[in-house]
Design a protein around this motif. Sequence first.
Motif, short mmCIF file in Angstrom:
data_model
loop_
_atom_site.label_atom_id
_atom_site.label_comp_id
_atom_site.label_asym_id
_atom_site.label_seq_id
_atom_site.Cartn_x
_atom_site.Cartn_y
_atom_site.Cartn_z
N UNK A 27 0.84 -1.20 0.00
CA UNK A 27 0.00 0.00 0.00
C UNK A 27 0.87 1.24 0.00
N UNK A 28 0.41 2.28 -0.70
CA UNK A 28 1.20 3.49 -0.83
C UNK A 28 0.98 4.45 0.33
N UNK A 29 1.82 5.46 0.35
CA UNK A 29 1.81 6.43 1.43
C UNK A 29 0.46 7.11 1.61
N UNK A 30 -0.10 7.58 0.49
CA UNK A 30 -1.33 8.38 0.62
C UNK A 30 -2.51 7.55 1.10
N UNK A 31 -2.48 6.26 0.79
CA UNK A 31 -3.57 5.40 1.28
C UNK A 31 -3.40 5.18 2.77
N UNK A 32 -2.16 4.99 3.20
CA UNK A 32 -1.95 4.60 4.59
C UNK A 32 -2.01 5.80 5.52
N UNK A 33 -1.70 7.00 5.01
CA UNK A 33 -1.69 8.17 5.88
C UNK A 33 -2.96 8.28 6.74
N UNK A 34 -4.15 8.32 6.11
CA UNK A 34 -5.35 8.36 6.96
C UNK A 34 -5.53 7.08 7.77
N UNK A 35 -5.17 5.93 7.17
CA UNK A 35 -5.34 4.67 7.91
C UNK A 35 -4.50 4.69 9.18
N UNK A 36 -3.24 5.15 9.05
CA UNK A 36 -2.36 5.21 10.22
C UNK A 36 -2.93 6.10 11.30
N UNK A 37 -3.42 7.27 10.90
CA UNK A 37 -4.00 8.19 11.86
C UNK A 37 -5.19 7.57 12.56
N UNK A 38 -6.08 6.96 11.74
CA UNK A 38 -7.30 6.40 12.32
C UNK A 38 -6.99 5.20 13.22
N UNK A 39 -6.01 4.39 12.79
CA UNK A 39 -5.63 3.24 13.61
C UNK A 39 -5.14 3.72 14.98
N UNK A 40 -4.28 4.76 14.95
CA UNK A 40 -3.77 5.30 16.21
C UNK A 40 -4.92 5.81 17.07
N UNK A 41 -5.85 6.52 16.44
CA UNK A 41 -6.99 7.05 17.19
C UNK A 41 -7.80 5.90 17.77
N UNK A 42 -7.94 4.84 16.98
CA UNK A 42 -8.70 3.68 17.44
C UNK A 42 -8.02 3.03 18.65
N UNK A 43 -6.70 2.87 18.55
CA UNK A 43 -5.96 2.33 19.69
C UNK A 43 -6.12 3.25 20.90
N UNK A 44 -6.12 4.56 20.63
CA UNK A 44 -6.35 5.53 21.71
C UNK A 44 -7.68 5.30 22.40
#
Lengths: 407, 251, 300
Positions: free
Chosen positions: A165-182
């Motif tokens: 997966x490319x950067x632009x796809x993962x950028x929001x995924x990474x943020x949301x995953x972190x928020x979800x873990x939060x």
Amino acid sequence: MFPVKELKRSLFVSIWFAFLTFPIMVIKVDSIERIVTWRWNNMIFIAIGSFVLSILVKVYFVRKERRAASKKAQTVLTEPFVHRILREPRFLYPLCLACLAFALLFPHLFSTYQTNIMTTALMYVVLGLGLNIVVGVAGLLDLGYVAFYAVGAYSYALLNMHFGLGFWVVLPIGGLLAAFVGILLGFPVLRLRGDYLAIVTLGFGEIIRLVLENWNDFSQGPSGISNISRPGFFGMDLSFAASINYIYYLVVGLVIFTIFVVNRLQNSRLGRAWLALREDEIACQAMGIDKTKTKLMAFSLGAFWAGLVGVIFATKTTFVNPASFTFLESAIILSIVVLGGMGSIVGVILGALALILLPEYLRALSEYRMLAFGAILVIMMIFKPEGLISNVRRRYRFKQQPSSESE
Amino acid sequence: MNFGGIRALDSLDLDIHPGEIVALIGPNGAGKTTFFNCLTGIYTPSAGEIRLRNPETGKETRLNGMKPNKITEKGMARTFQNIRLFANMSVLENVMIGRHCRTHSLILGAIFRNPATRKEEREIVDSSYQILKKVNLHKQVNEQAKNLPYGAQRRLEIARALATEPFLLLLDEPAAGMNPQETEALVKLIRLICREGHSILLIEHDMKLVMSLSDRIFVMDYGKKIAQGSPEEVRSNPAVIKAYLGEDVDA
Amino acid sequence: MDYFIELLFGGLTRGSIYALIALGYTMVYGIIGLINFAHGEIYMIGAFTSFIVATVLSIYGFPLLAIVVIAALAAAVWSSAYGVTIEKIAYRPLRHAPRLSPLISAIGMSIFLQNYVLLAQTSDFLSFPALIPEFAFMEPVAHIVGSSDLVILVTTALVMLALTVLIKFTRIGKAMRATSQDRTMAMLVGINVDRVISATFVIGSALAAIGGMLIASHIGQINFYIGFIAGIKAFTAAVLGGIGSIPGAVLGSLVLGLTESFATGYVSSDYEDVFAFSLLVLILIFKPSGLLGKAETKKV
């Protein structure tokens, strides 16, 4: 002006510190070669240094007392200079434009190396602003902030490695995953009292790091994941220097986006609730504010930003390993928030730039970097707990027109 | 309700009808504030029933074990005996916090500031100002809450509670520490609030205020109800006199 | 069976060391309500001081017994001095500040002290001299229980006994108990609260220093970072037992030491620290008052 009694006291302080630091500072042993080195000059430095410091501190407190005595009646807080300037649109807009112009021209004015350092500093600006929502605005001391940063970085590293997966796809995924873990973490722990919350988040941060270190099948252990792709620019492959600049602009964009969002959040219904919650939880609940939900939102929003920066970190270094996500990283981000002024956006930006750029440019100091971070936390708490730029909040001021909007 | 081995609140049944002003009195330590805390969800009572009927919809809810913020949403708001304002926020902001549970905008609203959010923010400011006018604090609207004089802080607490749109308002010693003029203004204010359709339950030690305001009075001592009735009935009740003045009084 | 007993004693030894550190956390928390984050660093400084003193003395040819006694005394004295100084500089000015301020200050102090030792000494692991000899009478069981295990257990037991006597029967002990119940009231009846707080830091730091010396000689190496992990684990133990409670700290430490020992012995040693941290998170979430602590009711 300085009585003998005070000199005696300072002398005592100096002797005390000479004694205190004696084994650690003066003696150095080599147990294998069986050599003892006595470094007496260190003792002299300590003695003189503590003597001078103790006098300075005393002078500071005496002056502070005098000032307090002479200004007793005046309780109005003077707004920091910076905030007064920023309030005036005729200063604010040119200043913002100048900053923006400088930021945009930066890669053309300076070398790639400098640009790279600036990118790092700006990443810490975003991290600081994110943690500022949690610590500065909502008053929740989060010592495991780096865990969310790691979640972001590893989500890009892993998704890139396994699924391409490319950067632009993962950028929001990474943020949301972190928020979800939060949210997952915040749900059970946010009922805890402040100091317990701090320790639990610290423990959680360490758990994440230790798991990354030990779960080889998942994260490739201490050796980490390398060859993470750099972000593509509309399908083009960029040269090394160009991709450095590209990431730089990307981070500048993120900083602007973050400032915009954080500013709006602070001046909203939610931002008010956070502030009120910090002042009195019980009264807040009696006013119908859902304590857990409101805290959870602050916590996961903060995590979201850490996740975004994590993804950028992974793409910038093209390599992640658990060693980048130690407790010290959390402590650095916390120092930024504390130094800059809890709750103040400008303060956090200046704090991040100062703490990250100074050690980079003053190489002699870089050895003392962590020592200074520790000292900053203590000194700021004692002398200036509100930070370099105290956040005198924009208050809602009522103007006479009945339909006026809040300021 | 027990604290360690101590039974703070034993038996008390109390009912309030719409539009009424009811007072709860009793000597210090009788359990009045504990009763308030049970009603508003800060403590969970170990036994008993708390029910609230919304006079408009007629819907009845059982409040036992509900979180304080849910109870406020259901339409019961309170003030605190030892004032709990948001000391570092402005007077207006304190009331705006009270509007929180009647408004909705969240993260996305805050970021995009869409028309609905802007309208809501305007509504919050306007209605908060109207409430402040009612309690006569509109001149200090931009001042910091902690700089207000004591009596004004008590009125601000009432304003903040009113902002949550309660139909039942609980006042915990609203006149404590007030001078006679302030108390008089408070009596007028409470009457006004009542006329506007809020029921009121108040704890108070100022007997003059209680006797002149209340429709009915409940008296408690050692966690138990010892008397109830109109002000006249309570005034002449021997059990009440005994509780207040001690054993050996023969009237 | 031998393996089981080995793990059992390993766990008890570990637990004893945790207890020596955990007592400092719990006593300070009981008196000023602060999580003394820098306490792990006090323990580390104790280990370093005893290492430096012991090495110097051994180079100058002192007999082993003298080395042990002098190194232990030096560690206790200097650690206490650090403890008292930290309290004066970083905590006392913040006694009336919001609750999080002293905690942030404590975290800063911890980072500062780590890097102070790192810069003044070294970042490498130092091999610690074996201060505890192998006793001849332990020979038959030496493959299960080492001599240093025995010394640690006995020392800890003696120290606990002394501490109990101190707190139960001496003037300063009574003053400490009074201060921890109600600081304002203690002040009103004429207790010098500042002195009591300093005394608490002295005792807590000295205990940690003894712990630092024992564990360093047991494991055989130290570096500037040992205080962080040990501190967190001792804090876990204190919370597990119920923070503020002295018997709780000892109980919690033994429970933590044993669980760690058995978990690493029978399950896996990779996740040793994860296990301790998870335990900490779980206790704080589900039973923040700990095994022997009392839950507090907020008064509104």
